[in-house]
Design a protein around this motif. Structure first.
Motif, PDB file in Angstrom:
ATOM      1  N   UNK A 227       3.664   3.947  -1.701  1.00  0.00           N
ATOM      2  CA  UNK A 227       4.316   2.649  -1.845  1.00  0.00           C
ATOM      3  C   UNK A 227       5.443   2.724  -2.865  1.00  0.00           C
ATOM      4  N   UNK A 228       6.565   2.084  -2.547  1.00  0.00           N
ATOM      5  CA  UNK A 228       7.641   1.906  -3.529  1.00  0.00           C
ATOM      6  C   UNK A 228       8.285   0.551  -3.288  1.00  0.00           C
ATOM      7  N   UNK A 229       8.955   0.035  -4.310  1.00  0.00           N
ATOM      8  CA  UNK A 229       9.539  -1.309  -4.255  1.00  0.00           C
ATOM      9  C   UNK A 229      11.006  -1.217  -4.660  1.00  0.00           C
ATOM     10  N   UNK A 230      11.863  -1.871  -3.880  1.00  0.00           N
ATOM     11  CA  UNK A 230      13.285  -1.932  -4.181  1.00  0.00           C
ATOM     12  C   UNK A 230      13.826  -3.320  -3.924  1.00  0.00           C
ATOM     13  N   UNK A 231      15.066  -3.542  -4.332  1.00  0.00           N
ATOM     14  CA  UNK A 231      15.678  -4.859  -4.161  1.00  0.00           C
ATOM     15  C   UNK A 231      17.173  -4.708  -3.925  1.00  0.00           C
ATOM     16  N   UNK A 232      17.792  -5.802  -3.494  1.00  0.00           N
ATOM     17  CA  UNK A 232      19.235  -5.794  -3.275  1.00  0.00           C
ATOM     18  C   UNK A 232      19.669  -7.036  -2.536  1.00  0.00           C
ATOM     19  N   UNK A 233      20.980  -7.230  -2.504  1.00  0.00           N
ATOM     20  CA  UNK A 233      21.572  -8.340  -1.759  1.00  0.00           C
ATOM     21  C   UNK A 233      22.904  -7.838  -1.206  1.00  0.00           C
ATOM     22  N   UNK A 234      23.105  -7.887   0.102  1.00  0.00           N
ATOM     23  CA  UNK A 234      22.174  -8.361   1.136  1.00  0.00           C
ATOM     24  C   UNK A 234      20.936  -7.471   1.249  1.00  0.00           C
ATOM     25  N   UNK A 235      20.033  -7.879   2.146  1.00  0.00           N
ATOM     26  CA  UNK A 235      18.749  -7.201   2.280  1.00  0.00           C
ATOM     27  C   UNK A 235      18.961  -5.707   2.567  1.00  0.00           C
ATOM     28  N   UNK A 236      18.340  -4.831   1.757  1.00  0.00           N
ATOM     29  CA  UNK A 236      18.481  -3.394   2.012  1.00  0.00           C
ATOM     30  C   UNK A 236      17.720  -2.961   3.265  1.00  0.00           C
ATOM     31  N   UNK A 237      18.268  -1.965   3.924  1.00  0.00           N
ATOM     32  CA  UNK A 237      17.558  -1.299   5.007  1.00  0.00           C
ATOM     33  C   UNK A 237      16.679  -0.210   4.397  1.00  0.00           C
ATOM     34  N   UNK A 238      15.454  -0.081   4.895  1.00  0.00           N
ATOM     35  CA  UNK A 238      14.486   0.856   4.313  1.00  0.00           C
ATOM     36  C   UNK A 238      14.086   1.901   5.348  1.00  0.00           C
TER      37      UNK A 238
ATOM     38  N   UNK B 129      12.963  -0.688  -8.040  1.00  0.00           N
ATOM     39  CA  UNK B 129      12.306  -1.408  -9.136  1.00  0.00           C
ATOM     40  C   UNK B 129      10.983  -0.742  -9.517  1.00  0.00           C
ATOM     41  N   UNK B 130      10.258  -0.219  -8.542  1.00  0.00           N
ATOM     42  CA  UNK B 130       9.038   0.558  -8.822  1.00  0.00           C
ATOM     43  C   UNK B 130       9.082   1.809  -7.968  1.00  0.00           C
ATOM     44  N   UNK B 131       9.143   2.965  -8.620  1.00  0.00           N
ATOM     45  CA  UNK B 131       9.223   4.239  -7.914  1.00  0.00           C
ATOM     46  C   UNK B 131       7.831   4.856  -7.777  1.00  0.00           C
ATOM     47  N   UNK B 132       7.750   5.844  -6.914  1.00  0.00           N
ATOM     48  CA  UNK B 132       6.499   6.592  -6.765  1.00  0.00           C
ATOM     49  C   UNK B 132       6.372   7.613  -7.889  1.00  0.00           C
ATOM     50  N   UNK B 133       5.163   7.964  -8.229  1.00  0.00           N
ATOM     51  CA  UNK B 133       4.996   9.019  -9.229  1.00  0.00           C
ATOM     52  C   UNK B 133       5.426  10.353  -8.621  1.00  0.00           C
ATOM     53  N   UNK B 134       5.795  11.314  -9.442  1.00  0.00           N
ATOM     54  CA  UNK B 134       6.404  12.548  -8.933  1.00  0.00           C
ATOM     55  C   UNK B 134       5.528  13.349  -7.970  1.00  0.00           C
ATOM     56  N   UNK B 135       4.180  13.266  -8.125  1.00  0.00           N
ATOM     57  CA  UNK B 135       3.336  14.132  -7.293  1.00  0.00           C
ATOM     58  C   UNK B 135       1.990  13.483  -7.024  1.00  0.00           C
ATOM     59  N   UNK B 136       1.492  13.697  -5.803  1.00  0.00           N
ATOM     60  CA  UNK B 136       0.146  13.293  -5.424  1.00  0.00           C
ATOM     61  C   UNK B 136      -0.607  14.544  -4.962  1.00  0.00           C
ATOM     62  N   UNK B 137      -1.803  14.720  -5.456  1.00  0.00           N
ATOM     63  CA  UNK B 137      -2.663  15.811  -5.000  1.00  0.00           C
ATOM     64  C   UNK B 137      -3.877  15.189  -4.334  1.00  0.00           C
ATOM     65  N   UNK B 138      -4.033  15.446  -3.034  1.00  0.00           N
ATOM     66  CA  UNK B 138      -5.135  14.854  -2.268  1.00  0.00           C
ATOM     67  C   UNK B 138      -5.820  15.953  -1.466  1.00  0.00           C
ATOM     68  N   UNK B 139      -7.046  15.677  -1.090  1.00  0.00           N
ATOM     69  CA  UNK B 139      -7.822  16.657  -0.335  1.00  0.00           C
ATOM     70  C   UNK B 139      -7.587  16.491   1.166  1.00  0.00           C
TER      71      UNK B 139
END
Length: 551
Positions: free
Chosen positions: A272-283, A253-263
């Motif tokens: 962080x990402x968000x997903x859904x399903x039934x039955x409960x998804x394994x992450x 439902x909410x994906x991560x942006x393609x790239x992170x640049x950090x020091x």
């Protein structure tokens, strides 16, 4: 049929007649394909003109044939009526057996030409078969021939449908796909019934009138109890119901942006990402396609779960770059760079994932382990040093205190190549190598992240025999083989360096070529024997010394 006539003078005419019709004017009359209607009296009439009256003889022909059945094909009746259906059979001789059977009922059998059904019920509906049997024995035959004929009548009983039955009985649908519920009745009802479908809580909303109710694309909101009632002109059947469960494949439902640049050194970094399903998804989380084990890694995984409508589970999963393995310093390092993915899977469909690339800004870090290269005089020598860095580093090469580049001497050429995972290779090419070129070269790499640089020394030497392998060890021992491994020394400048294993059992001394394999499996050994192993390296310039022996 043959007619023999004695006359004087000889007869002038012979006629075969039946029912006043002339059939033939010869002594013999032949019927090629006998039919039942050919039965009857045949007359042979002969005349020679004496006596004024012809002579006459008669012959009766009896044609034997199997049963021919005349039966209605369809009968419609109402529940409670008496039904009588006659099976009309013509045969010669008469049938010695007339039996009624019912299709798909191996126990039903009634004798006689008339099928009698009293006070019929819906269970009496079906196909009834009249079977007639006649035994035929033509003139001159030693044994008879049994002839059997069958005819079918379908009986339909007008009745209201019985109790509704919905299939499948425990339906489970998948969101986004089509699904069909089928309704029948027992007894089925005649005339053919229609059907009324509705959902619990929506009794006034009719969903359909056909036996099948199809969801074109199932949604989790379709979950619930569904009812079906069959009806026809005679009456209504009993209501049937089933509970439809709807599963939802795991989805992002909410994906991560393609790239992170950090020091490098940044704190409190997380994905962080968000997903859904039934039955409960394994992450699960992966780093460069390797699953992250939160119990034994440098990460902490936090999952927050929320119930949606129809018991759909929404999970927010966060990967924290902090753990005890970081020894209290929950800061990013160059090793944290790479591809990260969160995976959701509940077994309903294919797993889904969201990927991102984490690029850590850091000064160059040495990544290769060799410190020597070998080329002969006159060859082009290529020296390479491998560094990880982001942004891309710049490489400088030094020899005898002087920086080498394309402008210093046309024999020198420098370049850099970027590989995957922020790995960069700096190369120095020396054309037409001279004696004076041999020695220590310094590779220096730096980028814009800070003032720190990384240096390494690579020695250019002449090609030679390989160095002696060390640290010979056993990986596996079985009844007739042993697998060995060793630490390779410098190959003398030849990529095609090979290895030879020498072994003996105190009586025989043998050599086994391993080519370039390391580890290497030595076979055809004898069980319960003690062996001593040594290994050496060989290239076009010669052999190394043997390694220390291993028993």
């Amino acid at each position: 049929m043959s007619c023999q006539v004695d006359a004087n003078p000889p007869v002038r005419s012979i006629r075969w007649m039946k029912n006043g019709m002339v059939l033939a004017n010869t002594n013999n009359h032949t019927i090629l394909r006998v039919k039942p209607e050919d039965s009857g009296m045949y007359d042979c009439i002969a005349d020679n003109g004496i006596g004024g009256q012809a002579s006459n003889k008669s012959l009766e022909l009896v044609v034997l044939h199997g049963p021919q059945i005349n039966l209605i094909s369809f009968k419609e009746a109402t529940t409670g009526e008496n039904v009588n259906i006659k099976c009309n059979v013509i045969s010669n001789p008469k049938p010695h057996s007339i039996v009624w059977y019912k299709e798909n009922d191996p126990f039903y059998k009634k004798n006689g030409a008339i099928l009698s059904l009293n006070s019929i019920t819906p269970n009496d509906a079906g196909n009834y078969i009249c079977s007639a049997t006649t035994n035929i024995k033509p003139s001159g035959a030693m044994t008879g021939i049994e002839k059997i004929s069958n005819a079918t009548v379908r009986i339909q009983i007008k009745h209201k449908p019985g109790k509704a039955e919905i299939y499948p009985t425990n339906p489970v649908a998948v969101a986004g796909k089509s699904f069909t519920l089928s309704c029948g009745a027992s007894p089925p009802g005649y005339p053919t019934p229609e059907y009324r479908w509705w959902k619990e809580g929506q009794e006034q909303q009719e969903l359909g009138s056909r036996p099948n109710y199809t969801f074109i694309a199932v949604h989790v909101s379709h979950e619930g109890r569904y009812f079906c009632q069959p009806f026809n002109s005679i009456g209504k059947g009993m209501i049937g119901s089933v509970y439809l469960s709807v599963n939802e494949p795991a989805q992002m439902t909410i994906s991560m942006k393609p790239q992170f640049i950090v020091k490098e050194g940044a704190t409190n970094f997380k994905l962080t990402c968000i997903g859904r399903g039934k039955p409960r998804p394994n992450v699960i989380w992966t780093h460069n396609d390797i699953e992250i084990n939160p119990d034994n890694s440098e990460f902490r995984i936090e999952n927050k779960e929320q119930n949606e409508d129809a018991d759909v589970k929404t999970i927010q999963t966060t990967l924290h770059f902090e753990a005890m393995a970081r020894k209290g310093a929950n800061t990013l390092t160059a090793n944290d760079r790479g591809v990260y993915a969160c995976h959701f899977n509940n077994g309903i469909s294919e797993p889904v994932k969201s990927e991102t690339v984490v690029r850590v800004e850091h000064t160059p870090v040495l990544r290769h382990t060799y410190n020597r290269v070998a080329f002969d005089v006159g060859e082009m020598a290529i020296l390479q040093c491998k560094m990880s860095a982001y942004p891309a580093p710049k490489f400088e090469w030094f020899f005898s205190g002087k920086m080498l580049d394309n402008y210093f001497n046309e024999r020198y050429q420098t370049n850099s190549t970027e590989l995957a995972d922020d790995i960069h290779v700096g190369s120095l090419s020396i054309r037409n190598t001279k004696e004076s070129d041999y020695g220590d070269y310094t590779c220096r790499a730096y980028n814009s992240v800070g003032d720190d640089d990384e240096r390494t020394i690579i020695k250019l030497v002449k090609k030679s025999a390989p160095e002696t392998p060390v640290q010979l060890e056993v990986l596996e021992v079985v009844a007739d083989s042993v697998t060995l491994r060793w630490l390779e020394g410098f190959n003398g400048g030849f990529a095609n360096t090979e290895f030879v294993v020498n072994y003996n059992d105190g009586e025989r001394n043998r050599n086994e070529s391993c080519r370039s394999l390391n580890p290497c499996k030595i076979t055809s050994l004898e069980s319960r024997h003690e062996y001593q192993f040594r290994v050496l390296a060989v290239n076009p310039r010669g052999y190394s010394q043997y390694s220390d022996p291993l028993k």
